[in-house]
Write an enzyme that holds these catalytic residues in place. Structure first.
Site, PDB file in Angstrom:
ATOM      1  N   THR A 377      72.834  78.786  -0.599  1.00  0.00           N
ATOM      2  CA  THR A 377      72.088  79.860  -0.012  1.00  0.00           C
ATOM      3  C   THR A 377      72.875  80.363   1.175  1.00  0.00           C
ATOM      4  O   THR A 377      73.752  79.679   1.660  1.00  0.00           O
ATOM      5  CB  THR A 377      70.721  79.279   0.420  1.00  0.00           C
ATOM      6  OG1 THR A 377      70.139  78.687  -0.717  1.00  0.00           O
ATOM      7  CG2 THR A 377      69.817  80.296   1.032  1.00  0.00           C
ATOM      8  N   LEU A 396      71.747  81.863  -4.610  1.00  0.00           N
ATOM      9  CA  LEU A 396      71.899  81.670  -6.056  1.00  0.00           C
ATOM     10  C   LEU A 396      71.291  80.321  -6.434  1.00  0.00           C
ATOM     11  O   LEU A 396      71.387  79.883  -7.553  1.00  0.00           O
ATOM     12  CB  LEU A 396      73.385  81.658  -6.429  1.00  0.00           C
ATOM     13  CG  LEU A 396      74.151  82.973  -6.345  1.00  0.00           C
ATOM     14  CD1 LEU A 396      75.652  82.719  -6.387  1.00  0.00           C
ATOM     15  CD2 LEU A 396      73.759  83.880  -7.495  1.00  0.00           C
ATOM     16  N   ASN A 397      70.715  79.632  -5.473  1.00  0.00           N
ATOM     17  CA  ASN A 397      70.237  78.254  -5.499  1.00  0.00           C
ATOM     18  C   ASN A 397      71.417  77.305  -5.331  1.00  0.00           C
ATOM     19  O   ASN A 397      71.845  77.068  -4.229  1.00  0.00           O
ATOM     20  CB  ASN A 397      69.405  77.935  -6.728  1.00  0.00           C
ATOM     21  CG  ASN A 397      68.706  76.594  -6.569  1.00  0.00           C
ATOM     22  OD1 ASN A 397      68.460  76.159  -5.456  1.00  0.00           O
ATOM     23  ND2 ASN A 397      68.393  75.924  -7.660  1.00  0.00           N
ATOM     24  N   SER A 448      60.033  78.438  -2.942  1.00  0.00           N
ATOM     25  CA  SER A 448      61.278  78.362  -2.173  1.00  0.00           C
ATOM     26  C   SER A 448      61.048  77.627  -0.854  1.00  0.00           C
ATOM     27  O   SER A 448      59.909  77.459  -0.416  1.00  0.00           O
ATOM     28  CB  SER A 448      61.754  79.787  -1.888  1.00  0.00           C
ATOM     29  OG  SER A 448      62.854  79.780  -1.017  1.00  0.00           O
ATOM     30  N   SER A 449      62.146  77.215  -0.239  1.00  0.00           N
ATOM     31  CA  SER A 449      62.067  76.663   1.124  1.00  0.00           C
ATOM     32  C   SER A 449      62.696  77.618   2.132  1.00  0.00           C
ATOM     33  O   SER A 449      62.787  77.289   3.325  1.00  0.00           O
ATOM     34  CB  SER A 449      62.821  75.332   1.205  1.00  0.00           C
ATOM     35  OG  SER A 449      62.282  74.405   0.311  1.00  0.00           O
ATOM     36  N   GLY A 469      70.377  75.420   2.747  1.00  0.00           N
ATOM     37  CA  GLY A 469      70.217  73.964   2.829  1.00  0.00           C
ATOM     38  C   GLY A 469      69.100  73.414   1.966  1.00  0.00           C
ATOM     39  O   GLY A 469      68.644  72.286   2.190  1.00  0.00           O
ATOM     40  N   GLY A 470      68.627  74.212   0.988  1.00  0.00           N
ATOM     41  CA  GLY A 470      67.585  73.711   0.085  1.00  0.00           C
ATOM     42  C   GLY A 470      66.383  73.232   0.859  1.00  0.00           C
ATOM     43  O   GLY A 470      65.887  73.917   1.769  1.00  0.00           O
TER      44      GLY A 470
END
Ligand code: DON
Length: 568
Positions: A377, A396-397, A448-449, A469-470
């Protein structure tokens, strides 16, 4: 920060904190990031920040610069910058109006709840993360067009011109990029069946041009939003995706729409914080964590001390447990936002917190709500010379998304489908557990986060911040705000400071390696915390802009990447 209401004690405390602030002020001047008088762009690549500033200098505003910066990241930062992904924008206009735009990817029409399970009901490894089945319907072009059309000042051709030139002339590869092209070469080759533009022969200092992407961007500049969703680009994209086994159709693209959302807004001390609402969990979780930690005197405990880490980690645990159960696409599920973010509920959530021992994860689960309520990200922050501020996180994940590269069009496709819960209780790539609220359904957006956030102080713009950073995005944004507000850091110090993370499950505190005192780690272990210092070499890569007391802007470009602040 603990609120002190008793008279004399309050006066003494204010005097103490004034003293602290002035001594902090001295160190601030030494460790400030780039300063600009009027406007600033901070992003993952110097070229993208420069192009954003060029558009501002040409009379454009933050929303024009958003379009240019986002596309320049797609050219120079294929790791996460994209046309084949999605994102979220949070804005604050010069007049104080705040809002949010959701351009998150959607599940294709032909998707189904169990599409990643085998006949035994088990999750098929890699199906939701690698290759064509992992791809969600992209939202980025819809997002930048919707924002620019409503608020921008320039025409699209003017905005995209320098980006197209950049794709034609090329950009210089950095050391970090060389490392990543090498690291991901074999999987990109395997997914695409041959060597792609981005491969392990590329060295730092080389120049990369992307003529296919230049042509795609030129068609988009000529024909607008519909070029990507209904035009030649749409047809070429769907032909390509279907040749690789994707279920995405022209109808999926034609039906895609970015959506205006009401952001999450809450108070923390004298700060007013605006962050992304569902389908991102960012705003709600940030609100929950900050409200849970507010009664504790973090400033007094100190930055990254045992007590601060305990309080923050325990609040994070509870918020992530709620996330996994309650949150999903608001167009599909009822989210009890009011209760989840209410002070009464959150006080109750923290009522079993103790400094003596960790609260066991299995005793936390999600909170009880009674009654009914109606790996990649990138983030950039922009403040323009007119007083508008934006925070944008786009992705793009995973790194290079699904690794599927539309060679003819010049961009990677996302693997965002993995952000859905493929099976209740089964962790996704980021170890996040999901439930029914985040199950797959046609046209649904995956949870999402991403936490693009704008902070106001005394009714004025104070800070724009966000990060990749997910699952660690929320906690990285949290720590950056606390670093400035509670611990008196500059913007640059705040983004560079070592970070830790807890997400309820797995039951561990992740800490950046070689960044925390060994004694502190041993103290946490002695209390019963599981510490993981190996899972991720870095936690988050935060970019932000802080408005200083004299009205100038300080950029914070994370030292963990090639991130750069440019301003004037
Ligand atoms: O939307 C999300 O939460 C994830 N797809 C973000 C992925 C990400 O940040 C990867 N970066 N390290």
């Amino acid at each position: 920060m603990k609120k002190v209401t008793i008279g004399i004690f309050f006066i003494l405390l204010s005097l103490t904190s004034c003293k602290n602030e002035s001594s902090i002020e001295t160190s601030k001047t030494e460790n400030r990031g780039r300063i600009a008088k009027k406007a600033m762009v901070v992003s993952a690549r110097v070229e993208a920040s420069k192009i954003g500033v060029e558009i501002l200098k040409a009379g454009g505003n933050a929303f024009d610069a958003m379009m240019a910066t986002e596309m320049a990241l797609a050219v120079t930062y294929p790791y996460a910058g994209n046309l084949g992904g999605g994102g979220f924008l949070v804005y604050r206009l010069a007049d104080g109006t705040k809002g949010a735009l959701d351009y998150r990817e959607k599940a294709p029409l032909a998707s189904s709840k169990n599409m990643y399970l085998d006949n035994d009901g088990e999750v098929v490894k890699d199906l939701s993360t690698v290759g064509s089945k992992a791809v969600g319907v992209p939202g980025t072009i819809a997002g930048i067009f919707k924002a620019q059309k409503r608020f921008g000042k320039l025409d699209v051709g003017t905005i995209l011109k320098p980006v197209i030139e950049l794709a034609k002339q090329g950009y210089t590869v950095t050391k970090q990029q060389e490392k990543r092209f090498t690291e991901y070469d074999s999987i990109i080759r395997a997914v695409n069946g041959k060597k792609m533009l981005y491969n392990n022969t590329i060295k730092a200092g080389d120049t990369i041009t992307n003529l296919a992407l230049a042509k795609t961007l030129q068609r988009i500049a000529n024909n607008g939003h519909d070029e990507f969703y209904k035009g030649e680009t749409a047809k070429r994209l769907v032909d390509y995706l279907q040749s690789k086994g994707s279920i995405i159709t022209l109808e999926d693209l034609a039906k895609y729409e970015a959506k205006w959302r009401n952001p999450i807004t809450f108070q923390y001390d004298d700060l007013s914080i605006t962050s992304m609402s569902p389908p991102s969990s960012g705003g709600i979780c940030l609100n929950q964590i900050m409200t849970m930690v507010e009664p504790f005197d973090l400033k007094d405990y100190g930055h990254n001390t045992l007590k601060t880490i305990q309080v923050v980690v325990e609040a994070e645990k509870r918020a992530y447990a709620d996330r996994s159960f309650y949150l999903g696409d608001p167009d599909f599920v009822d989210i009890p936002t009011e209760t989840l973010t209410s002070a009464v509920y959150l006080e109750e959530r923290m009522s079993n917190f103790s400094f003596r021992t960790p609260t066991p994860v299995d005793s936390i689960s999600h909170g009880k709500i009674t009654g009914h309520e109606s790996d990649e990200t990138t983030h950039y922050s922009i403040v323009d010379q007119y007083g508008n501020a934006i925070a944008v996180t786009t992705t793009l994940n995973g790194a290079y998304g699904s690794k599927l590269y539309a060679e003819d069009l010049g961009f990677f496709l996302n693997n965002e489908m993995d952000d859905f819960s493929s099976k209740p209780g089964e962790p996704n790539y980021y170890g996040l557990i999901g439930a029914e609220a985040n199950s797959i359904a046609p046209e649904k957006r995956m949870l999402s986060s991403m936490t693009p956030t704008i902070v106001e102080k005394d009714g004025e713009f104070h800070m724009s911040v966000g990060t990749p950073g997910g699952s660690t995005i929320i906690t990285s944004v949290l720590q950056t705000i606390l670093n400035i507000h509670e611990f008196g850091m500059t913007m640059q110090e705040a983004v560079n400071a070592p970070r830790f993370h807890n997400q309820w499950l797995p039951d561990e505190i992740r800490m950046e390696p070689n960044s925390f005192d060994d004694k502190l780690v041993q103290q946490l272990k002695a209390l019963g915390y599981n510490i993981n210092q190996t899972r991720t070499p870095v936690i988050g890569k935060v970019d932000g802009i802080l408005m200083l007391d004299d009205g100038t802007l300080e950029g914070g470009a994370d030292k963990r990447g090639d991130d750069t602040a440019v301003g004037f």
